[in-house]
Enzyme design. Structure first.
Site, short mmCIF file in Angstrom:
data_model
loop_
_atom_site.label_atom_id
_atom_site.label_comp_id
_atom_site.label_asym_id
_atom_site.label_seq_id
_atom_site.Cartn_x
_atom_site.Cartn_y
_atom_site.Cartn_z
N SER A 149 -44.99 52.59 -43.06
CA SER A 149 -43.92 51.53 -42.23
C SER A 149 -44.52 51.48 -40.63
O SER A 149 -43.98 50.45 -40.25
CB SER A 149 -42.68 52.52 -42.37
OG SER A 149 -42.96 53.90 -41.86
N GLU B 226 -29.85 51.10 -30.56
CA GLU B 226 -30.03 52.47 -30.51
C GLU B 226 -31.65 52.62 -31.06
O GLU B 226 -32.07 51.85 -31.91
CB GLU B 226 -29.30 53.19 -31.58
CG GLU B 226 -29.52 53.30 -32.99
CD GLU B 226 -29.51 52.06 -33.65
OE1 GLU B 226 -28.78 50.99 -32.89
OE2 GLU B 226 -30.18 51.62 -34.65
N LYS C 203 -39.86 47.29 -38.46
CA LYS C 203 -38.71 47.24 -37.54
C LYS C 203 -38.43 45.69 -37.25
O LYS C 203 -37.46 45.17 -37.46
CB LYS C 203 -38.57 47.86 -36.36
CG LYS C 203 -38.54 49.40 -36.51
CD LYS C 203 -37.25 50.02 -37.05
CE LYS C 203 -37.15 51.50 -37.59
NZ LYS C 203 -35.80 51.87 -38.21
C1 LIG Z 1 -42.58 53.66 -38.43
C2 LIG Z 1 -41.21 54.01 -38.64
N1 LIG Z 1 -41.21 54.25 -39.87
C3 LIG Z 1 -39.70 54.68 -40.25
C4 LIG Z 1 -38.72 54.83 -39.67
C5 LIG Z 1 -37.63 55.21 -40.07
O1 LIG Z 1 -36.54 54.33 -40.37
P1 LIG Z 1 -36.09 53.82 -41.55
O2 LIG Z 1 -35.99 54.80 -42.49
O3 LIG Z 1 -34.92 52.99 -41.23
O4 LIG Z 1 -37.25 52.68 -41.90
C6 LIG Z 1 -39.01 54.49 -38.12
C7 LIG Z 1 -37.83 54.67 -37.40
O5 LIG Z 1 -37.95 54.47 -35.89
C8 LIG Z 1 -40.37 54.13 -37.71
O6 LIG Z 1 -40.59 53.70 -36.37
#
Ligand SMILES: Cc1ncc(COP(=O)(O)O)c(C=O)c1O
Lengths: 267, 458
Positions: free
Chosen positions: B396, B129, B107
């Site tokens: 992620s 948000e 993020k």
């Molecule tokens: C670690 C992590 N991965 C994925 C996501 C999902 O978001 P996005 O699909 O936009 O990557 C989030 C959302 O809070 C997250 O905290």
């Protein structure tokens, strides 16, 4: 309608309630009360799960209606009942329920229920091509909104796509009754007048006859929503009490639109 | 700007524009656009214009690179997951480590970019948000760094299941506003943020957290996340001498997935696989698999796939992972699915938690539960592709924020520490054996002492 109200030298009164609020039967009575109380036009609101342009009062009412099982089909029936009561109805709806219903089918069914048009608060003209065709084909008025932030180019664009009346959202913000009507409204209406001959309705925040009178001094229609919802909710005598309260508010507002009073003139 | 000494791309390289940009109205194929009140059109135009200028302004690009490298920790490494690979017995698994970024997830890539943009636009306040809280934490962090006021909207349910992140945001000086409307999760937080924005648009920048929402957010957020794939592409090639056979990433709104997919869009032999939150299973109706189990609609400013009933009312989503618990998805993903360039598969809560334990045990990496969905999907792909293949998984985020959930799921509390350890081990083992498409490896009922994923949502 605007020909008539203009001939009378007054603004039209437009009242909004979410359909099916607080329940399907009472809702029919409340719309009838708005008509009988003096609303020239009623906005039958389609309840939606995610009404981003609405404040808590109207959002809660929409959720209550949905929880009570309200659906798009029932909305069409409700419009029929308004027509049958001698009223004139437009639908106010977020666009996703219309898409789900089918754009052409929605326009057709609404027209056969006697509806006059549809206000779509989250549909901007840029996205409205197929919707405008469907409304045209059904002989209905697509009604779009402009806001204080809307510049002249987009006012012209939006007015060009609108029929019936142009909806001027008087504040940057969500629906909800306010003590003061936004100071942005007269300027917005004046800017619109330079660009279109359409009647212009002003809404967002109106709750009293005095505010209605103030808006009636420069707009063609005064639009009232949250105030009707609040008064229906506050009525303690069940469906009958709610209908009475709604009719009384409509009467007060109807008086207001007949006595246009520029803001400065209010003692 | 001289090239980096290690030859890896810079964050600013991701802003150069691509052959896959949306049209001028913000459409990726049939998806995207601006489905929201006219009152916000001016604000969106203003953001689009500011971004158009910023992405070619050397000063902006230099500042972005400086923050990415000296503050966020870019580039993030690529880890060769040797033990996981051995355990799975399939294709070689490589992990892109966005969990190692400052604030613990991908993020921050997007947030630094948008916060700099807000500052350039003269906005004094950012709103955001958040679901899992990661975007909220990242936004609060950037706001603290740049001296901006910050308000974060968060569904009440999410404030409860991600209490640690609420505390972090407050410590960082942000105001956290719990949202009780609707399902009290991410979609309702977004509604509330839009309401705030339309009311205070003069001095406020809406710092959108994923590749969703009205144009230009999907393209702006995507560009700020593209660095993930640009780096990974070079890293994988250096390590293995070729491109991966498949890239796996979890999809909530879809920002980390689009970020890693994008560098491979023009490589037809690289499969792009998005893993959606399957909750209790798509067939149960209790899930957040928007593309696998939704239909086309409009919500939060974009035309895209959506979980909704036949009346067009938006359905509540369900997932053990707050960050994936959203009924919508970014329009570019809908387009990639539509043209069959990417595949989307659901991963159930149970499969994700098995993968959560598996990655922890085999690699010493506790992933975010969101990322555990990608791991589960990536492991399945590794098996499908088999030895000799290469699967790149985007990790992620890190799992610190999810320890409470893990503690309950596996029964790792004090009294049950011994049992719980066994359970997590068992989950890790079963996770290694069962493909995500098969029956769940470990059902919540296998853990009589622990509440089900459904109960964890409070
Ligand atoms: C670690 C992590 N991965 C994925 C996501 C999902 O978001 P996005 O699909 O936009 O990557 C989030 C959302 O809070 C997250 O905290």
């Amino acid at each position: 309608m605007f020909a008539a109200t203009r001939a009378e030298g007054r603004a039209a009164l437009v009242g909004y309630l979410p359909a099916g609020y607080p329940d399907a039967d009472t809702s029919v009575a409340l719309f009838r009360a708005m008509v009988e109380g003096g609303c020239d036009l009623v906005e039958v609101g389609m309840p939606f799960s995610d009404p981003v342009l609405d404040g808590p009062v109207i959002q809660d009412a929409q959720q209550a209606s949905l929880a009570a099982g309200f659906s798009a089909r029932k909305l069409i029936t409700l419009v029929e009942s308004v027509t049958a009561a001698g009223g004139r109805a437009v639908v106010m709806t977020y666009f996703n329920p219309v898409m789900a219903y089918g754009v052409d089918a929605f326009a057709r069914d609404l027209a056969s229920a006697g509806g006059a048009g549809v206000i779509t608060p989250d549909l901007i003209v840029d996205e409205a091509g197929p919707w405008r065709s469907a409304m045209d084909a059904a002989g209905l008025a697509p009604i779009f909104l402009v806001a204080p932030s809307t510049g002249p180019e987009r006012i012209a664009l939006t007015a060009g796509a609108t029929r019936g009346f142009l909806y001027a959202a008087s504040t940057m913000g969500v629906t909800g009754a306010r003590d003061q009507v936004s100071s942005a409204a007269p300027g917005l209406v004046a800017r619109c007048r330079e660009l279109t001959d359409l009647p212009i309705g002003v809404g967002l925040g109106v709750r009293t006859g005095r505010q209605a009178a103030e808006i009636a001094s420069y707009a063609d229609a005064v639009i009232v929503g949250s105030a009707f919802v609040s008064i229906a909710k506050a009525a303690d005598n069940g469906a009958v009490g709610a209908a009475r309260a709604v009719a009384a508010l409509a009467e007060e507002l109807a008086d207001g639109v007949r006595t246009p009073t520029p803001a400065g003139d209010v003692a | 700007m001289p090239p980096r000494a290690d030859g890896l791309p810079r964050h600013s390289d991701a802003l150069a524009g691509t052959d896959h940009d949306p049209d001028e109205r913000g459409y990726f194929g049939d998806f995207g656009g601006r489905w929201l009140p006219e009152a916000l059109v001016g604000a969106l135009d203003e953001v689009a214009e500011a971004y158009r200028k910023a992405r070619i302004d050397p000063e902006f690009l230099a500042e972005l690179d400086r923050l990415a490298e000296t503050y966020a920790g870019r580039p993030s490494p690529l880890s060769d997951a040797a033990r996981l690979t051995a355990e799975v017995g399939g294709a070689r698994i490589l992990l892109k480590r966005e969990d190692l970024n400052h604030t613990g997830s991908h993020k921050i890539n997007n947030v630094l970019g948008q916060a700099l943009l807000a500052q350039r636009m003269g906005k004094t306040k950012v709103i955001a948000e958040t679901g899992a809280g990661q975007h909220g934490v990242a936004t609060a962090t950037a706001a603290a760094l740049l001296g901006l006021q910050c308000t974060v909207y968060m569904g009440r349910v999410d404030t409860e299941r991600q209490a640690l992140n609420v505390a972090r945001m407050r410590l960082l000086g942000a105001e956290v506003v719990p949202v009780d409307n609707g399902s009290a999760t991410l979609k309702d937080a977004i509604n509330e943020a839009f309401r705030d924005w339309v009311t205070n648009v003069d001095h406020t920048f809406y710092l959108f957290g994923t590749v969703g929402g009205p144009h230009p957010f999907p393209v702006i957020v995507r560009d700020f996340q593209r660095i993930i794939g640009l780096e990974a592409r070079v890293q994988v090639q250096r390590l293995t001498g070729r491109l991966p056979d498949a890239v796996a990433a979890c999809v909530g709104g879809g920002s980390n997935a689009i970020g890693i997919f994008h560098a491979f869009l023009d490589d037809p032999d690289v499969r792009l696989v998005g893993l959606e939150a399957g909750g209790d299973g798509v067939e149960t109706g209790r899930h957040a698999s928007t593309i696998s189990g939704g239909t086309v609609g409009v919500l939060h400013g974009a035309r895209s796939f959506l979980l909704q009933n036949e009346d067009g009312q938006v359905a509540e989503s369900h997932s053990i992972s707050a960050g994936l618990d959203y009924p919508g998805v970014g329009p570019e993903h809908s387009h990639l699915a539509d043209i069959s360039r990417a595949e989307y598969r659901p991963i159930t809560d149970t499969q994700a938690m098995d993968a959560f334990a598996l990655l922890s045990r085999t690699e010493g990496i506790i992933p975010a539960i969101e990322s555990a969905h990608a791991v589960a999907g990536g492991v399945a792909l590794a098996r499908e592709i088999g030895p000799g293949g290469i699967v790149l998984i985007n990790v992620s985020g890190r799992g610190d924020k999810d320890m409470e959930t893990a503690l309950r799921w596996f029964g790792l509390g004090d009294d049950t520490a011994v049992d719980g350890t066994e359970r997590a081990t068992e989950a890790a083992e079963k996770g290694a054996v069962n493909a995500p498409d098969g029956p769940p490896a470990v059902r919540p009922s296998d853990f009589p002492a622990a509440p089900s994923g459904q109960d964890i949502q409070l």
